[in-house]
Every structure is written in structure tokens, then in C-alpha cells.
Design a protein around this motif. Structure first.
Motif, short mmCIF file in Angstrom:
data_model
loop_
_atom_site.label_atom_id
_atom_site.label_comp_id
_atom_site.label_asym_id
_atom_site.label_seq_id
_atom_site.Cartn_x
_atom_site.Cartn_y
_atom_site.Cartn_z
N GLN A 174 38.45 29.76 31.03
CA GLN A 174 37.96 31.13 31.21
C GLN A 174 38.47 32.09 30.13
OE1 GLN A 174 38.90 32.97 34.97
NE2 GLN A 174 37.18 34.38 34.88
N ALA A 175 39.75 31.98 29.79
CA ALA A 175 40.32 32.90 28.79
C ALA A 175 39.62 32.72 27.44
CB ALA A 175 41.81 32.69 28.66
N GLN B 35 43.19 39.15 30.35
CA GLN B 35 43.29 39.14 31.82
C GLN B 35 42.22 40.03 32.45
OE1 GLN B 35 45.12 37.28 33.69
NE2 GLN B 35 44.44 38.21 35.61
N PHE B 36 42.04 41.19 31.84
CA PHE B 36 41.01 42.12 32.32
C PHE B 36 39.63 41.48 32.23
CE2 PHE B 36 37.90 45.47 31.09
CZ PHE B 36 37.84 46.13 32.30
N GLY B 37 39.37 40.80 31.12
CA GLY B 37 38.07 40.13 30.94
C GLY B 37 37.85 39.07 32.02
N SER C 89 38.79 32.04 38.21
CA SER C 89 40.18 32.11 38.66
C SER C 89 40.41 33.04 39.85
CB SER C 89 41.05 32.56 37.49
OG SER C 89 40.54 33.76 36.93
N GLY C 90 39.37 33.35 40.60
CA GLY C 90 39.60 34.18 41.78
C GLY C 90 38.33 34.80 42.31
N HIS C 91 38.36 35.14 43.59
CA HIS C 91 37.22 35.79 44.26
C HIS C 91 37.55 37.24 44.56
CE1 HIS C 91 34.71 32.36 45.99
NE2 HIS C 91 35.64 31.75 45.30
N TYR C 92 36.52 38.08 44.62
CA TYR C 92 36.67 39.45 45.11
C TYR C 92 35.83 39.62 46.36
CZ TYR C 92 39.09 41.34 41.02
OH TYR C 92 40.01 41.63 40.06
N PRO C 93 36.32 40.44 47.32
CA PRO C 93 35.46 40.76 48.49
C PRO C 93 34.29 41.61 48.05
CG PRO C 93 37.58 41.92 48.63
CD PRO C 93 37.63 41.09 47.38
N VAL D 90 38.51 46.06 40.07
CA VAL D 90 39.15 45.37 38.95
C VAL D 90 40.31 46.21 38.39
CG1 VAL D 90 38.81 44.46 36.61
CG2 VAL D 90 37.05 44.10 38.35
N PHE D 91 40.08 47.52 38.28
CA PHE D 91 41.15 48.38 37.76
C PHE D 91 42.32 48.44 38.73
CE2 PHE D 91 37.27 50.02 35.65
CZ PHE D 91 37.62 49.64 34.38
N GLU D 92 41.97 48.45 40.01
CA GLU D 92 43.01 48.43 41.03
C GLU D 92 43.89 47.19 40.85
OE1 GLU D 92 40.90 50.16 44.64
OE2 GLU D 92 41.99 48.42 45.43
N LYS D 93 43.24 46.06 40.68
CA LYS D 93 43.95 44.79 40.52
C LYS D 93 44.80 44.78 39.26
CE LYS D 93 43.85 40.05 41.36
NZ LYS D 93 43.02 39.03 41.96
N MET D 94 44.29 45.44 38.20
CA MET D 94 45.03 45.47 36.94
C MET D 94 46.18 46.48 36.98
SD MET D 94 43.75 43.17 34.87
CE MET D 94 44.53 43.62 33.31
N GLY D 95 46.27 47.24 38.08
CA GLY D 95 47.39 48.15 38.25
C GLY D 95 47.30 49.42 37.41
N VAL D 96 46.10 49.82 37.02
CA VAL D 96 45.96 51.07 36.28
C VAL D 96 45.25 52.12 37.15
CG1 VAL D 96 45.96 50.09 33.96
CG2 VAL D 96 43.80 50.23 35.22
#
Ligand code: FE2
Ligand code: FE2
Length: 373
Positions: A79-80, A117-119, A180-184, A290-296
């Protein structure tokens, strides 16, 4: 006359505060119930009186494919690497537009790894929303089988139920095995799906799902199909696109006929619903989770992303199928051109003369003329 507040819950369509206040607080739920208010309709008129729908039905029967055996699932996906290759292929140095000035923003301190990571998160999020949207389509078309009064439409919708099951299957498999992961589900998307399913008028399921949600999906899949450097996803999307083009055509053909019978008040209600759907879908593409997850900071990030020229092009291209299809249905200019004004506000009116999907589906068919190798 309904106001913006009545239709979308806020006066200003661009009120970022209000948009971001709608979030999914139910992220651990494993089911979600919605009350359907429509009647199931039997028809005793079995005559095949709608040849355009009949043709679409025949096409659908010949264009079935098997998600398990027709796609190269043994393709290795790193993925990266894909994220980096996609960015390079688009001529950008970073995932976000390289011309953006990130000084003084949450992105200022990001390293290359953060951007990658953001991508990856962004891709997990996008494909997860496609997955949930596909399940919405599965449920809506099963509902259309029950509620549409025409036999030709019941036949066709039944093939679409199978198509949508296959789409849920491929996106779930791709997310599980390659990403590498699911979102609700995004809260804006869920609001829209709830409204579509809960409406008791059969044609509103069509307008919400076949024209708006599927029109946007068709454009988004086309865009990503073109841009991605990952061969499995490219092929998967190609197959899905050929199904989706039929689905949107089904909506256009059916509603074109039905809208002839409606009076101006009823048409106005359809215009308002189209506007609500367009707004919800635009709101969901802000990717707030996504921004929430990235901590910004979500608001600062969204503001910056909204300024990125590439992003603006992508956002508006999502409407490149919806606007011409609404025009073909007469929704754009009915009454006092109310929907034309709303689409102008949303910045998407420029697509009104692009090709509509009533004709486009044959060109987009990948299976009928070229069965999977
Ligand atoms: Fe689908
Ligand atoms: Fe579909």
C-alpha cells in the motif's frame, strides 16, 4: 417553500462548523436499523411494455462476472508503495497538492512518512465508504424490486441486486486482503442513505440511489480507475464501472417516464431531494475521520485541503454525471430553475452539458464485449 435549513439542516451550504458537527458517534455498532415506509407492490400487468428497460435487463444478464474468479487476487499490493507511485504518477511531490503552502498549518511538521501514512489512511477511508455505499445500493435495489409498479423495472432491479452484492463482496475483499484498515460509515453518507430508504415514494429511492449516489460513484470510480497505478484495483474498478453505468441508466430511463406524470409541486420536492443528496455527498468527501485519525485539527486541515486546486477539481468532477443526468430528467430548470441555482452555489453547474448516462452505458461496458480472460 423549504429553506436550506429545512432541507440540509443549515442555512449556509458552506458552513464548515455545521458540516463538521455531524459525526458518527456509533463507531462500534455492528448493525443499523432504518424503517422503510414504502408499500410492496404486486403488478398483474406482465406485459413487456418498456423495451428500453428490457434491453438493459438483457444486457445485465450477459454482463455478469464472478468476483472470486475473474480478478487477479494474487496481485501483491504494497500500500505504501502504491501511495507513493500514485503521487508520482500525478506529478506531485506530496500526497496533497505540492503547490500548497503548509506553513503555520497542522501539516507543517509532517515528514514523508506522515504523508505516506495519510495517503494510506485516505485510501482505507475511501474504499470503506465505497463498501458502505455499495451496501446501501444493495438494500435500495432490493427495495426497488418491491416498490416499483412496472414489471420490466422489477426484472431489471433484480439483476442490480446481484450486481450490488458482488460490489460489496469485491470492496470487502480488497479492504481485508490488500489495505491496512477499515473505517465506519461516514455520518453524512449514513444520513443520506437513511433518508433514501425511509422515503415512502418509490421514485425517491431511484432518485437518491440510482441518480445521485450511483452517479457520484460512477464518476469517483472512473477518476480513481484512471489515476491508480495498482493493477488489481484498476481492473476491479473497470468491472464495477460497467455495472454502475447500467445502474445509472436504469434510473434515468425510469424517472424520465415517471416525471412526465408529476405536477410542479411534486417536481420541486424532487429538486429539493437532489440538492440534499448532492450536499450530503459533498460533505462526506471532506474525509473528516482521516484527519481525526492522523491526530491533526480537523477544521484547520479541512480548510487547507479545500484550498488545494487538485482537490477542488476532484470534488467538482464527482458531480460530472449527476448534473447532466438531472438536466436530462428536467430537474435542473423546472419551476424557476431552483436546482440550477443550488448547483451553481455548490460550484458544479459547469457539467450540465456533459454526456448523460442514459446513452453512455453501452460504451462503458467492459464485460459484454470482452468477457474476463
Ligand atoms: Fe455498486
Ligand atoms: Fe450500482
Amino acid at each position: 417553500m423549504a429553506t436550506n435549513l429545512d432541507i440540509i439542516g443549515r442555512e449556509d451550504v458552506n458552513d464548515l462548523e455545521a458540516i463538521l458537527a455531524i459525526t458518527n458517534s456509533d463507531v462500534d455498532a455492528i448493525s443499523h436499523e432504518v424503517r422503510a415506509n414504502s408499500d410492496a407492490i404486486f403488478t398483474w400487468d406482465y406485459e413487456r411494455s418498456r423495451p428500453a428497460l428490457g434491453k438493459l435487463y438483457e444486457k445485465a444478464k450477459k454482463s455478469q462476472w464472478n468476483a472470486q474468479t475473474d480478478l487477479p487476487w494474487d496481485t501483491e499490493v504494497d500500500q505504501a508503495t502504491v501511495v507513493v507511485n500514485n503521487a508520482l504518477a500525478q506529478g506531485g511531490g506530496t500526497i496533497l497538492d505540492p503547490s500548497l503552502d503548509v506553513k503555520g498549518t497542522p501539516f507543517e511538521s509532517w515528514t514523508d512518512d506522515d504523508w505516506i501514512q495519510f495517503g494510506c489512511e485516505s485510501q482505507n477511508w475511501t474504499l470503506s465508504q465505497f463498501l458502505h455505499g455499495e451496501q446501501g445500493a444493495l438494500i435500495c435495489t432490493a427495495q426497488i424490486v418491491e416498490t416499483v409498479p412496472w414489471i420490466d423495472a422489477k426484472y431489471y432491479a433484480a439483476t442490480q441486486v446481484m450486481d450490488e452484492a458482488r460490489h460489496v463482496e469485491v470492496f470487502a475483499k480488497y479492504l481485508d486482503e490488500k489495505l491496512s484498515g477499515h473505517y465506519p460509515i461516514n455520518a453524512h453518507l449514513r444520513l443520506l442513505l437513511d433518508d433514501i430508504i425511509g422515503d415512502n415514494r418509490w421514485d425517491m429511492t431511484y432518485l437518491g440511489m440510482q441518480i445521485m449516489v450511483e452517479g457520484l460513484a460512477l464518476a469517483a470510480f472512473g477518476f480513481i480507475h484512471q489515476l491508480t497505478t495498482e493493477p488489481l484495483l484498476k481492473q476491479l474498478l473497470r468491472y464495477v464501472i460497467s455495472d454502475e453505468a447500467r445502474h445509472v441508466a436504469f434510473g434515468v430511463l425510469s424517472l424520465q417516464e415517471y416525471y412526465q406524470e408529476l405536477d410542479s409541486k411534486e417536481i420541486r420536492e424532487r429538486q429539493e431531494f437532489a440538492f440534499e443528496a448532492a450536499t450530503r455527498m459533498r460533505d462526506r468527501f471532506l474525509q473528516q475521520e482521516v484527519f481525526e485519525k492522523m491526530g491533526v485539527d480537523v477544521k484547520d486541515s479541512v480548510k487547507l485541503v479545500m484550498q488545494a486546486p487538485d482537490r477542488a477539481v476532484f470534488q467538482s468532477l464527482l458531480f460530472s454525471k449527476i448534473v447532466p443526468n438531472c438536466k436530462k430528467l428536467g430537474l435542473l430548470d423546472a419551476g424557476d430553475g431552483w436546482l440550477r441555482e443550488r448547483f451553481t452555489e455548490l460550484g458544479v453547474i459547469q457539467f450540465e452539458d456533459w454526456v448523460d448516462t442514459g446513452e453512455e452505458y453501452e460504451r462503458l461496458d467492459a464485460i459484454g464485449e470482452a468477457p474476463a480472460a
